[in-house]
Design a protein around this motif. Sequence first.
Motif, PDB file in Angstrom:
ATOM      1  N   ARG A   1       0.838  -1.206   0.000  1.00 21.01           N
ATOM      2  CA  ARG A   1       0.000   0.000   0.000  1.00 21.01           C
ATOM      3  C   ARG A   1       0.871   1.254   0.000  1.00 21.01           C
ATOM      4  N   VAL A   2       1.921   1.241   0.799  1.00 19.96           N
ATOM      5  CA  VAL A   2       2.832   2.381   0.873  1.00 19.96           C
ATOM      6  C   VAL A   2       3.517   2.581  -0.485  1.00 19.96           C
ATOM      7  N   THR A   3       3.950   1.501  -1.095  1.00 19.36           N
ATOM      8  CA  THR A   3       4.595   1.579  -2.405  1.00 19.36           C
ATOM      9  C   THR A   3       3.624   2.124  -3.440  1.00 19.36           C
ATOM     10  N   SER A   4       2.390   1.650  -3.394  1.00 23.23           N
ATOM     11  CA  SER A   4       1.374   2.127  -4.329  1.00 23.23           C
ATOM     12  C   SER A   4       1.128   3.625  -4.157  1.00 23.23           C
ATOM     13  N   ALA A   5       0.989   4.081  -2.916  1.00 21.56           N
ATOM     14  CA  ALA A   5       0.760   5.511  -2.646  1.00 21.56           C
ATOM     15  C   ALA A   5       1.964   6.339  -3.099  1.00 21.56           C
ATOM     16  N   SER A   6       3.162   5.833  -2.874  1.00 21.35           N
ATOM     17  CA  SER A   6       4.371   6.548  -3.287  1.00 21.35           C
ATOM     18  C   SER A   6       4.431   6.692  -4.799  1.00 21.35           C
ATOM     19  N   GLU A   7       4.103   5.624  -5.508  1.00 23.07           N
ATOM     20  CA  GLU A   7       4.128   5.676  -6.976  1.00 23.07           C
ATOM     21  C   GLU A   7       3.063   6.638  -7.514  1.00 23.07           C
ATOM     22  N   TYR A   8       1.867   6.593  -6.930  1.00 25.11           N
ATOM     23  CA  TYR A   8       0.803   7.515  -7.349  1.00 25.11           C
ATOM     24  C   TYR A   8       1.264   8.956  -7.152  1.00 25.11           C
ATOM     25  N   ALA A   9       1.824   9.246  -5.982  1.00 25.24           N
ATOM     26  CA  ALA A   9       2.271  10.610  -5.676  1.00 25.24           C
ATOM     27  C   ALA A   9       3.411  11.036  -6.592  1.00 25.24           C
ATOM     28  N   ARG A  10       4.311  10.122  -6.894  1.00 29.83           N
ATOM     29  CA  ARG A  10       5.452  10.452  -7.757  1.00 29.83           C
ATOM     30  C   ARG A  10       4.990  10.842  -9.158  1.00 29.83           C
ATOM     31  N   HIS A  11       3.952  10.178  -9.629  1.00 32.06           N
ATOM     32  CA  HIS A  11       3.469  10.456 -10.977  1.00 32.06           C
ATOM     33  C   HIS A  11       2.516  11.641 -11.049  1.00 32.06           C
TER      34      HIS A  11
ATOM     35  N   ASP B   1      -0.726  14.762  -6.492  1.00 33.73           N
ATOM     36  CA  ASP B   1      -2.101  15.183  -6.270  1.00 33.73           C
ATOM     37  C   ASP B   1      -2.558  14.765  -4.876  1.00 33.73           C
ATOM     38  N   VAL B   2      -2.551  15.703  -3.939  1.00 34.77           N
ATOM     39  CA  VAL B   2      -2.920  15.405  -2.558  1.00 34.77           C
ATOM     40  C   VAL B   2      -4.370  14.934  -2.468  1.00 34.77           C
ATOM     41  N   LYS B   3      -5.287  15.646  -3.117  1.00 37.66           N
ATOM     42  CA  LYS B   3      -6.715  15.270  -3.068  1.00 37.66           C
ATOM     43  C   LYS B   3      -6.924  13.886  -3.675  1.00 37.66           C
ATOM     44  N   GLY B   4      -6.251  13.617  -4.771  1.00 41.16           N
ATOM     45  CA  GLY B   4      -6.358  12.296  -5.397  1.00 41.16           C
ATOM     46  C   GLY B   4      -5.865  11.192  -4.481  1.00 41.16           C
ATOM     47  N   LEU B   5      -4.755  11.428  -3.802  1.00 43.36           N
ATOM     48  CA  LEU B   5      -4.241  10.450  -2.837  1.00 43.36           C
ATOM     49  C   LEU B   5      -5.241  10.223  -1.710  1.00 43.36           C
ATOM     50  N   MET B   6      -5.799  11.316  -1.191  1.00 41.22           N
ATOM     51  CA  MET B   6      -6.761  11.196  -0.096  1.00 41.22           C
ATOM     52  C   MET B   6      -7.964  10.365  -0.530  1.00 41.22           C
ATOM     53  N   ASP B   7      -8.467  10.622  -1.723  1.00 43.96           N
ATOM     54  CA  ASP B   7      -9.622   9.875  -2.225  1.00 43.96           C
ATOM     55  C   ASP B   7      -9.278   8.407  -2.447  1.00 43.96           C
TER      56      ASP B   7
ATOM     57  N   MET C   1       0.350  14.407   2.232  1.00 42.99           N
ATOM     58  CA  MET C   1       1.488  15.302   2.021  1.00 42.99           C
ATOM     59  C   MET C   1       2.817  14.589   2.265  1.00 42.99           C
ATOM     60  N   HIS C   2       2.796  13.571   3.097  1.00 41.78           N
ATOM     61  CA  HIS C   2       4.005  12.783   3.355  1.00 41.78           C
ATOM     62  C   HIS C   2       4.510  12.139   2.060  1.00 41.78           C
ATOM     63  N   TYR C   3       3.592  11.786   1.186  1.00 45.19           N
ATOM     64  CA  TYR C   3       3.952  11.101  -0.054  1.00 45.19           C
ATOM     65  C   TYR C   3       4.289  12.061  -1.198  1.00 45.19           C
ATOM     66  N   VAL C   4       3.701  13.253  -1.179  1.00 45.76           N
ATOM     67  CA  VAL C   4       3.905  14.206  -2.271  1.00 45.76           C
ATOM     68  C   VAL C   4       5.169  15.002  -1.973  1.00 45.76           C
ATOM     69  N   LYS C   5       6.250  14.577  -2.578  1.00 46.15           N
ATOM     70  CA  LYS C   5       7.541  15.230  -2.353  1.00 46.15           C
ATOM     71  C   LYS C   5       8.020  15.811  -3.678  1.00 46.15           C
ATOM     72  N   LYS C   6       8.558  16.988  -3.600  1.00 51.52           N
ATOM     73  CA  LYS C   6       9.093  17.623  -4.801  1.00 51.52           C
ATOM     74  C   LYS C   6      10.591  17.767  -4.644  1.00 51.52           C
TER      75      LYS C   6
END
Length: 159
Positions: A77-87, A90-96, A107-112
């Motif tokens: 699950r963590v890997t999936s969330a990290s990949e979604y955020a990397r691509h 989208d914070v709202k998309g991750l939350m949904d 926000m922990h996953y969305v890193k720039k």
Amino acid sequence: TPLLYEWLDRKHYIIRVPRTKNHEPRSVTLPKTVFDAIPKGSTGPIFTITQWAVRSAWRRRIKAMALQGRLRIHDSRVTSASEYARHFKDVKGLMDRYGWKEPKIAMHYVKKDQAESRREAEMMFSQTETSTVILALYSGLYSEGNHFLSQINASKPFF
């Protein structure tokens, strides 16, 4: 609660779970390839395997691969969330997608990286008149501040 065929929306590739562990409904959009891999059926549980059987199979595979204590089911699950955020960043998309109520977790996953942050700042500041004024203001304050600091005797506290 097992995943039921009645929750599948095959036309839109969505699973609509009426009640999650948070006691709220949730819709999860999946790729067509995942939907195509779901066994065909119309009612009842999609998978007849129990949660205990999944965990047991996971432990056997982890042991066979000599990864005990280093890899958990939740890591997928963590890997999936990290990949979604990397691509998508989208914070709202991750939350949904992951069912989080607070943006703090997403926000922990969305890193720039620095290069991306710099590009965004340059784009923002190059496209507005206000930003030109702000830059001039800060530039002036910086110059005055440096001049002020050079006049202070370092041996005397100024407050």
